[in-house]
Design an enzyme around this catalytic site. Structure first.
Site, PDB file in Angstrom:
ATOM      1  N   GLU A   1       0.826  -1.207   0.000  1.00 17.98           N
ATOM      2  CA  GLU A   1       0.000   0.000   0.000  1.00 17.98           C
ATOM      3  C   GLU A   1       0.853   1.246   0.000  1.00 17.98           C
ATOM      4  OE1 GLU A   1      -2.750   0.162   3.212  1.00 17.98           O
ATOM      5  OE2 GLU A   1      -3.368  -1.912   2.911  1.00 17.98           O
TER       6      GLU A   1
ATOM      7  N   CYS B   1      -2.922   2.170   8.197  1.00 24.05           N
ATOM      8  CA  CYS B   1      -1.974   1.123   7.828  1.00 24.05           C
ATOM      9  C   CYS B   1      -2.566  -0.259   7.588  1.00 24.05           C
ATOM     10  CB  CYS B   1      -0.940   0.981   8.941  1.00 24.05           C
ATOM     11  SG  CYS B   1      -0.511   2.558   9.611  1.00 24.05           S
TER      12      CYS B   1
ATOM     13  N   CYS C   1      -2.181  -2.771  14.821  1.00 28.84           N
ATOM     14  CA  CYS C   1      -1.869  -2.447  13.431  1.00 28.84           C
ATOM     15  C   CYS C   1      -2.412  -3.513  12.485  1.00 28.84           C
ATOM     16  CB  CYS C   1      -0.354  -2.313  13.268  1.00 28.84           C
ATOM     17  SG  CYS C   1       0.161  -1.987  11.574  1.00 28.84           S
TER      18      CYS C   1
ATOM     19  N   CYS D   1       2.546  -5.498  16.007  1.00 33.36           N
ATOM     20  CA  CYS D   1       1.881  -4.552  16.919  1.00 33.36           C
ATOM     21  C   CYS D   1       0.383  -4.893  16.951  1.00 33.36           C
ATOM     22  CB  CYS D   1       2.090  -3.107  16.458  1.00 33.36           C
ATOM     23  SG  CYS D   1       3.834  -2.632  16.480  1.00 33.36           S
TER      24      CYS D   1
ATOM     25  N   CYS E   1       4.611  -7.346   7.645  1.00 28.30           N
ATOM     26  CA  CYS E   1       5.500  -6.860   8.708  1.00 28.30           C
ATOM     27  C   CYS E   1       5.721  -7.989   9.708  1.00 28.30           C
ATOM     28  CB  CYS E   1       4.836  -5.668   9.405  1.00 28.30           C
ATOM     29  SG  CYS E   1       5.903  -4.827  10.591  1.00 28.30           S
TER      30      CYS E   1
ATOM     31  N   CYS F   1       3.452   8.291   1.086  1.00 25.03           N
ATOM     32  CA  CYS F   1       3.748   7.353   2.171  1.00 25.03           C
ATOM     33  C   CYS F   1       4.022   5.990   1.532  1.00 25.03           C
ATOM     34  CB  CYS F   1       2.547   7.281   3.112  1.00 25.03           C
ATOM     35  SG  CYS F   1       2.704   6.013   4.382  1.00 25.03           S
TER      36      CYS F   1
HETATM   37  N1  SAH Z   1       6.946   0.018  11.381  1.00 28.07           N
HETATM   38  C1  SAH Z   1       7.049   1.424  11.475  1.00 28.07           C
HETATM   39  C2  SAH Z   1       6.327   2.184  10.387  1.00 28.07           C
HETATM   40  C3  SAH Z   1       4.975   1.722   9.926  1.00 28.07           C
HETATM   41  S1  SAH Z   1       3.547   2.146  10.827  1.00 28.07           S
HETATM   42  C4  SAH Z   1       6.623   1.904  12.837  1.00 28.07           C
HETATM   43  O1  SAH Z   1       6.207   1.078  13.642  1.00 28.07           O
HETATM   44  O2  SAH Z   1       6.754   3.082  13.131  1.00 28.07           O
HETATM   45  C5  SAH Z   1       3.415   3.891  10.826  1.00 28.07           C
HETATM   46  C6  SAH Z   1       2.766   4.436  12.097  1.00 28.07           C
HETATM   47  O3  SAH Z   1       1.364   4.121  12.160  1.00 28.07           O
HETATM   48  C7  SAH Z   1       3.383   3.870  13.374  1.00 28.07           C
HETATM   49  O4  SAH Z   1       3.525   4.879  14.333  1.00 28.07           O
HETATM   50  C8  SAH Z   1       2.328   2.881  13.810  1.00 28.07           C
HETATM   51  O5  SAH Z   1       2.446   2.571  15.166  1.00 28.07           O
HETATM   52  C9  SAH Z   1       1.055   3.624  13.431  1.00 28.07           C
HETATM   53  N2  SAH Z   1      -0.145   2.790  13.374  1.00 28.07           N
HETATM   54  C10 SAH Z   1      -0.286   1.534  12.919  1.00 28.07           C
HETATM   55  N3  SAH Z   1      -1.549   1.113  13.062  1.00 28.07           N
HETATM   56  C11 SAH Z   1      -2.229   2.134  13.606  1.00 28.07           C
HETATM   57  C12 SAH Z   1      -3.579   2.319  14.009  1.00 28.07           C
HETATM   58  N4  SAH Z   1      -4.471   1.336  13.893  1.00 28.07           N
HETATM   59  N5  SAH Z   1      -3.917   3.513  14.543  1.00 28.07           N
HETATM   60  C13 SAH Z   1      -3.016   4.507  14.676  1.00 28.07           C
HETATM   61  N6  SAH Z   1      -1.731   4.397  14.319  1.00 28.07           N
HETATM   62  C14 SAH Z   1      -1.336   3.219  13.796  1.00 28.07           C
END
Ligand code: SAH
Length: 346
Positions: A93, A331, A120, A117, A113, A106
């Site tokens: 994406e 994301c 995410c 998390c 990944c 972006c």
């Molecule tokens: N792996 C990297 C970059 C990708 S995610 C990282 O962890 O920073 C980019 C940002 O979006 C990160 O801060 C991540 O924690 C956030 N993110 C992912 N899913 C999310 C969600 N459901 N709500 C808000 N932020 C989210």
């Protein structure tokens, strides 16, 4: 012809020169220009090159392709979200965002990944690392929908520092004066906090902005949200951030996605302020997006209160403007949806 890496979009100019030693140097410059300035999709397009060279190139290299599977444009803010299929079928994406100062793309650095998390949508479903050319291609493809790409945020699917070498090379190519020529200061790299790679990045002293996904002021809460917190305790992560700032002279951004009742209390705001005390940083509060359902976003009033607590304690804080809310721009959402559709189809 010496194919160092068959993905020609991943090569630097000196590597291109080295790959075609039997041709005059300026030919490599022409090829670079075709690839990075003129968006050539095939070697046949490069009509100022001798046919023999075009044939040699097409035998030794390929130009990574992206096929647009879905393209959604937000009606409210002009954000465009892309779901691209790469040469081997994996999905990634990208998002084109419009700001008052210009357009930013972006990009994803991995298909899926490994970080897992819990909030995410990318989850822990990892397919593979992207090549530098495949990351760049996302910028070039999205760039066709705007006058000029002025910035890049490395915040799409994947953990960029888990694909370190390719991400570094992507930055090198995107900032190349003969390529897209994006100023390093207009590139933001977001990481969940891989300490050894952050140290390696600091040694390069790039002028990019480093964003660190913090999301919690203590290990206990952070571990609930981010498995990586079990490997790298906050104390070490913050120490690494302080060293990063000292080495690069660049302010760090901390991302903090507020989840109702999880990480958004007054006590947690105070804890966060003392954790970050004296560190040249900026906190970006993001209402958590319900990508996987289990966390509720903190309501607006409490978000503002959290910000006020931080500000009063001397921490610069903004609430991130949420873009593309109507097109699942959070994301991994598109990719996850498409994979479900693919699974249903087969
Ligand atoms: N792996 C990297 C970059 C990708 S995610 C990282 O962890 O920073 C980019 C940002 O979006 C990160 O801060 C991540 O924690 C956030 N993110 C992912 N899913 C999310 C969600 N459901 N709500 C808000 N932020 C989210």
């Amino acid at each position: 012809m010496h194919p160092i890496n068959p993905d020609i979009l991943s090569l630097t100019l000196p590597e291109l020169e080295a790959a075609m030693p039997q041709h005059p140097k300026f030919r490599a410059g022409q090829v670079f220009d075709w690839l990075h300035r003129r968006g050539a999709q095939s070697f046949a397009d490069m009509n100022n090159l001798p046919k023999t060279l075009r044939d040699e190139l097409s035998q030794a290299f390929y130009i990574p392709k992206v096929e647009t599977v879905k393209k959604l444009k937000s009606k409210t803010d002009g954000t465009v979200k892309y779901l691209f299929r790469l040469g081997d079928g994996v999905l990634v994406e990208s998002v084109l965002m419009e700001y008052s100062h210009g357009h930013s793309v972006c990009v994803s650095t991995q298909a899926g990944c490994k970080m897992g998390c819990t909030f995410c949508a990318s989850g822990a479903d990892f397919a593979r690392d992207l090549t530098p050319g495949e990351i760049l291609r996302q910028v070039y493809a999205a760039g066709q929908d705007c006058p000029r790409v002025g910035g890049v945020v490395i915040m799409g699917c994947g953990e960029p520092l888990d694909n370190f070498a390719n991400t570094m090379r992507f930055i090198e190519l995107a900032t190349h004066p003969k390529g897209l020529n994006i100023g390093a200061r207009h590139i933001t790299l977001s990481t969940c906090g891989l300490i050894p790679q952050m140290q390696a990045l600091a040694a390069h002293r790039l002028q990019i902005t480093l964003a660190v996904s913090l999301h919690a002021p203590n290990d206990q809460t952070r571990q609930q949200l981010m498995p990586i917190a079990k490997t790298y305790p906050l104390k070490d992560l913050i120490k690494t951030c302080r060293e990063y700032v000292n080495k690069t002279n660049r302010r760090i951004t901390f991302e903090y996605a507020l989840a109702k009742g999880i990480n958004d209390s007054h006590t947690q705001a105070k804890e966060l302020a003392s954790l970050l005390k004296g560190l040249n940083c900026h906190v970006n509060l993001i209402p958590i997006n319900q990508a996987r359902g289990q966390f509720q976003p903190t309501p607006k009033k409490e978000t503002t209160a959290f910000q006020e607590t931080l500000t009063a304690l001397g921490i610069q804080t903004t609430i991130r403007r949420s873009l593309g809310g109507d097109i699942e721009a959070a994301c991994g959402q598109l990719r996850a949806g498409q994979q479900e559709m693919d699974n249903l189809n087969c």
